[in-house]
Design a protein around this motif. Structure first.
Motif, mmCIF file in Angstrom:
data_model
loop_
_atom_site.group_PDB
_atom_site.id
_atom_site.type_symbol
_atom_site.label_atom_id
_atom_site.label_comp_id
_atom_site.label_asym_id
_atom_site.label_seq_id
_atom_site.Cartn_x
_atom_site.Cartn_y
_atom_site.Cartn_z
ATOM 1 N N VAL A 241 0.861 -1.185 0.000
ATOM 2 C CA VAL A 241 0.000 0.000 0.000
ATOM 3 C C VAL A 241 0.896 1.233 0.000
ATOM 4 C CG1 VAL A 241 -1.702 1.355 1.267
ATOM 5 C CG2 VAL A 241 -1.902 -1.144 1.193
ATOM 6 N N LYS A 242 0.643 2.104 -0.983
ATOM 7 C CA LYS A 242 1.410 3.351 -1.083
ATOM 8 C C LYS A 242 0.457 4.537 -0.966
ATOM 9 C CE LYS A 242 3.113 4.614 -5.113
ATOM 10 N NZ LYS A 242 3.972 4.655 -6.322
ATOM 11 N N VAL A 243 0.793 5.481 -0.094
ATOM 12 C CA VAL A 243 0.028 6.718 0.054
ATOM 13 C C VAL A 243 0.966 7.871 -0.285
ATOM 14 C CG1 VAL A 243 -1.310 8.185 1.594
ATOM 15 C CG2 VAL A 243 -1.440 5.685 1.818
ATOM 16 N N GLN A 244 0.544 8.690 -1.251
ATOM 17 C CA GLN A 244 1.442 9.683 -1.835
ATOM 18 C C GLN A 244 2.661 8.922 -2.359
ATOM 19 O OE1 GLN A 244 0.149 12.470 -2.407
ATOM 20 N NE2 GLN A 244 -1.438 12.664 -0.841
ATOM 21 N N ASP A 245 3.842 9.218 -1.888
ATOM 22 C CA ASP A 245 5.033 8.499 -2.361
ATOM 23 C C ASP A 245 5.626 7.600 -1.288
ATOM 24 O OD1 ASP A 245 5.003 9.627 -4.934
ATOM 25 O OD2 ASP A 245 5.994 11.442 -4.206
ATOM 26 N N SER A 246 4.840 7.323 -0.265
ATOM 27 C CA SER A 246 5.349 6.560 0.869
ATOM 28 C C SER A 246 4.692 5.183 0.954
ATOM 29 C CB SER A 246 5.079 7.338 2.173
ATOM 30 O OG SER A 246 5.456 6.585 3.292
ATOM 31 N N ILE A 247 5.520 4.127 1.056
ATOM 32 C CA ILE A 247 4.994 2.775 1.244
ATOM 33 C C ILE A 247 4.587 2.618 2.709
ATOM 34 C CG2 ILE A 247 5.507 0.303 1.195
ATOM 35 C CD1 ILE A 247 5.351 1.461 -1.559
ATOM 36 N N ARG A 248 3.302 2.397 2.933
ATOM 37 C CA ARG A 248 2.787 2.273 4.293
ATOM 38 C C ARG A 248 2.711 0.813 4.756
ATOM 39 N NH1 ARG A 248 0.048 7.082 5.604
ATOM 40 N NH2 ARG A 248 1.171 8.760 4.531
ATOM 41 N N THR A 249 2.502 -0.102 3.810
ATOM 42 C CA THR A 249 2.340 -1.515 4.155
ATOM 43 C C THR A 249 3.001 -2.374 3.091
ATOM 44 O OG1 THR A 249 0.195 -1.091 5.205
ATOM 45 C CG2 THR A 249 0.685 -3.364 4.627
ATOM 46 N N SER A 250 3.692 -3.421 3.520
ATOM 47 C CA SER A 250 4.251 -4.395 2.595
ATOM 48 C C SER A 250 4.280 -5.753 3.302
ATOM 49 C CB SER A 250 5.660 -3.996 2.160
ATOM 50 O OG SER A 250 6.139 -4.888 1.156
ATOM 51 N N ARG A 251 3.483 -6.706 2.769
ATOM 52 C CA ARG A 251 3.377 -8.026 3.386
ATOM 53 C C ARG A 251 3.567 -9.088 2.314
ATOM 54 N NH1 ARG A 251 -1.132 -5.525 6.734
ATOM 55 N NH2 ARG A 251 -2.646 -6.032 5.101
ATOM 56 N N ALA A 252 4.454 -10.042 2.559
ATOM 57 C CA ALA A 252 4.713 -11.123 1.617
ATOM 58 C C ALA A 252 4.005 -12.390 2.081
ATOM 59 C CB ALA A 252 6.210 -11.376 1.490
ATOM 60 N N TRP A 253 3.289 -13.029 1.159
ATOM 61 C CA TRP A 253 2.499 -14.209 1.495
ATOM 62 C C TRP A 253 2.901 -15.407 0.632
ATOM 63 C CZ3 TRP A 253 -0.833 -14.027 5.524
ATOM 64 C CH2 TRP A 253 -1.318 -12.779 5.919
ATOM 65 N N THR A 254 2.828 -16.586 1.237
ATOM 66 C CA THR A 254 2.888 -17.852 0.510
ATOM 67 C C THR A 254 1.679 -18.667 0.949
ATOM 68 O OG1 THR A 254 5.310 -17.847 0.420
ATOM 69 C CG2 THR A 254 4.196 -19.961 0.070
ATOM 70 N N TRP A 255 0.866 -19.064 -0.025
ATOM 71 C CA TRP A 255 -0.384 -19.792 0.273
ATOM 72 C C TRP A 255 -0.417 -21.071 -0.541
ATOM 73 C CZ3 TRP A 255 -5.627 -18.233 -2.278
ATOM 74 C CH2 TRP A 255 -6.649 -19.088 -1.823
ATOM 75 N N LYS A 256 -0.649 -22.186 0.145
ATOM 76 C CA LYS A 256 -0.826 -23.472 -0.516
ATOM 77 C C LYS A 256 -2.307 -23.844 -0.425
ATOM 78 C CE LYS A 256 3.887 -24.955 0.573
ATOM 79 N NZ LYS A 256 4.747 -25.972 1.235
ATOM 80 N N PRO A 257 -3.073 -23.565 -1.479
ATOM 81 C CA PRO A 257 -4.536 -23.738 -1.416
ATOM 82 C C PRO A 257 -5.006 -25.151 -1.094
ATOM 83 C CG PRO A 257 -3.920 -22.441 -3.347
ATOM 84 C CD PRO A 257 -2.659 -23.000 -2.784
ATOM 85 N N LYS A 258 -4.262 -26.157 -1.512
ATOM 86 C CA LYS A 258 -4.732 -27.536 -1.298
ATOM 87 C C LYS A 258 -4.668 -27.950 0.169
ATOM 88 C CE LYS A 258 -3.589 -29.056 -5.992
ATOM 89 N NZ LYS A 258 -4.966 -28.887 -6.471
ATOM 90 N N THR A 259 -3.725 -27.365 0.922
ATOM 91 C CA THR A 259 -3.615 -27.674 2.358
ATOM 92 C C THR A 259 -4.007 -26.491 3.224
ATOM 93 O OG1 THR A 259 -1.284 -26.997 2.402
ATOM 94 C CG2 THR A 259 -1.763 -29.311 1.906
ATOM 95 N N ASP A 260 -4.188 -25.321 2.588
ATOM 96 C CA ASP A 260 -4.491 -24.061 3.282
ATOM 97 C C ASP A 260 -3.408 -23.689 4.292
ATOM 98 O OD1 ASP A 260 -6.501 -22.498 2.298
ATOM 99 O OD2 ASP A 260 -8.113 -23.554 3.330
ATOM 100 N N GLU A 261 -2.176 -24.056 3.989
ATOM 101 C CA GLU A 261 -1.045 -23.591 4.791
ATOM 102 C C GLU A 261 -0.651 -22.202 4.295
ATOM 103 O OE1 GLU A 261 3.659 -24.549 5.170
ATOM 104 O OE2 GLU A 261 2.304 -26.289 5.253
ATOM 105 N N ILE A 262 -0.513 -21.267 5.212
ATOM 106 C CA ILE A 262 -0.284 -19.869 4.851
ATOM 107 C C ILE A 262 0.905 -19.331 5.643
ATOM 108 C CG2 ILE A 262 -1.276 -17.537 4.882
ATOM 109 C CD1 ILE A 262 -4.061 -19.054 4.784
ATOM 110 N N ARG A 263 1.812 -18.664 4.949
ATOM 111 C CA ARG A 263 2.954 -18.043 5.619
ATOM 112 C C ARG A 263 2.985 -16.544 5.311
ATOM 113 N NH1 ARG A 263 6.891 -20.646 3.511
ATOM 114 N NH2 ARG A 263 7.851 -19.063 2.165
ATOM 115 N N LEU A 264 3.140 -15.749 6.340
ATOM 116 C CA LEU A 264 3.248 -14.288 6.214
ATOM 117 C C LEU A 264 4.654 -13.865 6.620
ATOM 118 C CD1 LEU A 264 2.312 -11.278 6.104
ATOM 119 C CD2 LEU A 264 1.484 -11.592 8.453
ATOM 120 N N THR A 265 5.250 -12.997 5.804
ATOM 121 C CA THR A 265 6.534 -12.399 6.156
ATOM 122 C C THR A 265 6.393 -10.887 6.122
ATOM 123 O OG1 THR A 265 7.754 -14.272 5.216
ATOM 124 C CG2 THR A 265 8.978 -12.237 5.584
#
Length: 226
Positions: A63-87
């Motif tokens: 998420v960027k507001v004006q020229d500033s990045i306010r949020t940055s979240r990296a995800w890995t999702w395995k839909p078949k097992t619904d295992e989810i990793r957030l970095t």
């Protein structure tokens, strides 16, 4: 000879009728197959039919507001097992999405629901328990073009944002062009674009969503579909 001619005629007529019957049955099956609702057609246009083959999705929500990045979240999702990793930064968390989410996992689950909805909202029109209006035509909020639209509303109880509504605008190709997010309390209303589409293993994903004046942008990077 007359009996042979009569038998041949009857046999030919029977085969002809059977062929016509089979053609009718096939035609009816095709017709039934084609009778999808507008939300289903939109989801399919964005690649829903290819989702069953997906083993893993990686993406970074920004998420960027004006020229500033306010949020940055990296995800890995395995839909078949619904295992989810957030970095986020140097911290990684992993959980498995189930019908019942533990209190410890609710915060990360809420973030995943939000971020993945932006990524794959057209599919959620089929997957989720939403109330969806009949198709209407009106002027879109940003480009001011005449487009088709649907109102997608969530019930006033349950979930993380009960009562929220999304008005999605699209053209003949059924790819989303714009939408309006409306909060349940009526205090927030935010229109953004759906743009910069790219095909990832058959999934058509809009990588950028911008506010009318461009001061807000929600965008995805590092998308990988396996």
């Amino acid at each position: 000879m007359k009996k042979l001619i009569l038998f041949t005629f009857l046999f030919t007529a029977l085969i002809s009728c059977k062929n016509n019957e089979n053609k009718t049955e096939v035609g009816q099956e095709v017709a039934v197959e084609a009778e999808k609702s507008i939300p289903e057609q939109i989801a399919v246009a964005h690649g829903l039919n290819n989702f069953d083959a997906v083993e893993e999705i990686q993406f970074t929500f920004n998420v960027k507001v004006q020229d500033s990045i306010r949020t940055s979240r990296a995800w890995t999702w395995k839909p078949k097992t619904d295992e989810i990793r957030l970095t986020e930064g140097d911290i990684s968390q992993t959980y498995t999405k189930k019908d019942s989410i533990s209190e410890d996992d609710k915060e990360i689950d809420q973030k995943f629901i939000n971020d993945s909805y932006w990524l794959l909202f057209p599919y959620q029109m089929v997957w989720s328990d939403a109330d969806i209006s009949e198709e209407k035509t009106g002027v879109s909020p940003i480009s001011k073009e005449e487009m088709n639209y649907l109102e997608v509303s969530y019930k006033g109880e349950g979930g993380y944002t009960p009562g929220d509504t999304y008005v999605v605008y699209y053209k003949d190709d059924l790819l989303l062009e714009e939408w309006i997010y409306k909060s349940a309390d009526g205090k927030r209303e935010m229109p953004t674009t759906w743009e910069n589409f790219e095909d990832f293993q058959g999934l058509k994903i809009a990588k950028s969503h911008k506010s009318p004046d461009g001061s807000f942008e929600l965008f995805f990077t590092d998308i990988e579909v396996k």
